[in-house]
Scaffold this motif. Structure first.
Motif, short mmCIF file in Angstrom:
data_model
loop_
_atom_site.label_atom_id
_atom_site.label_comp_id
_atom_site.label_asym_id
_atom_site.label_seq_id
_atom_site.Cartn_x
_atom_site.Cartn_y
_atom_site.Cartn_z
N ASN A 95 34.55 -30.01 25.67
CA ASN A 95 33.52 -29.09 25.21
C ASN A 95 32.12 -29.66 25.38
N SER A 117 29.46 -28.00 27.94
CA SER A 117 28.27 -27.37 27.39
C SER A 117 26.99 -28.09 27.81
N THR A 130 28.22 -20.60 26.61
CA THR A 130 28.94 -21.87 26.50
C THR A 130 29.53 -22.05 25.10
N THR A 171 33.44 -22.72 24.55
CA THR A 171 33.95 -23.90 23.84
C THR A 171 34.77 -23.52 22.62
N ASN A 197 38.11 -22.64 23.97
CA ASN A 197 38.79 -23.88 24.37
C ASN A 197 39.33 -24.61 23.14
N THR A 198 38.58 -24.60 22.05
CA THR A 198 39.00 -25.28 20.82
C THR A 198 40.20 -24.59 20.18
#
Length: 188
Positions: free
Chosen positions: A139, A143, A171, A175, A178-179
């Motif tokens: 991340n 970012s 972004t 992220t 993604n988390t």
């Protein structure tokens, strides 16, 4: 004669084997008699054992370990459940108490409480933290990389306000998605 012994947790051998595979050195500090402690340590697969210890002995031994690792980035975790373990749980880098059978003072002194008393949960926590660290690095790299790229483009007049909004809000959303992958790893 009557002999009473504590029962070894069913997942203890497997947990010690897996910790060893991860390169984690295990030590047992106990107030039990030395012969009993050595037998249990050998049966379970613990690397080192210190027996017939009082709470202050456990604390002093932990202080020695913490001094030895002082210049490294290694962490010392201590797992305990009794009132005798409270000072050591509080002093360790990571204090882990067994919440199901643990005393309230041990639970209060801990950084982490395993409510089911399953030692295997320690492995789950280690694996989850490694995966979480990996995602954090991904991340941050993504970012910062996107923001620097958009900044560079804006210096040359290629990027305008919409790209800047994407660099900020877009972004952040990516992220977050993604988390969310952490949830797929079955954190229980």
């Amino acid at each position: 004669s009557i002999v009473l012994t504590d029962e070894i947790k069913p997942d203890a051998k497997e947990t010690m084997r897996e910790l060893s595979k991860l390169g984690i050195k295990t030590k047992m500090f106990t107030g039990d008699k030395e012969e009993v402690a050595i037998r249990i340590a050998n049966e379970v697969g613990i690397n080192e054992v210190k027996a017939e210890m009082l709470p202050q002995n456990k604390y002093a031994e932990l202080e020695k370990i913490l001094e030895q690792k002082q210049n490294s980035n290694k962490k010392v975790a201590y797992v305990g459940d009794g009132i005798n373990d409270s000072p050591v749980l509080a002093r360790a880098d990571i204090g882990i108490s067994m919440g199901g059978i643990g005393s309230s003072s041990a639970i209060e002194a801990s950084d982490m409480v395993i409510m089911t008393d399953e030692l295997g949960k320690i492995l789950e926590a280690i694996n989850t933290s490694k995966k979480t660290n990996k995602i954090i690095k991904q991340n941050l790299t993504f970012s910062i990389g996107v923001k620097l790229l958009i900044l560079l483009f804006s210096l040359f007049g290629i990027a305008d306000m919409w790209e800047a909004v994407f660099a900020d809000v877009g972004t952040t959303l990516i992220t977050i998605f993604n988390t969310i992958r952490i949830l797929r790893w079955g954190i229980k």
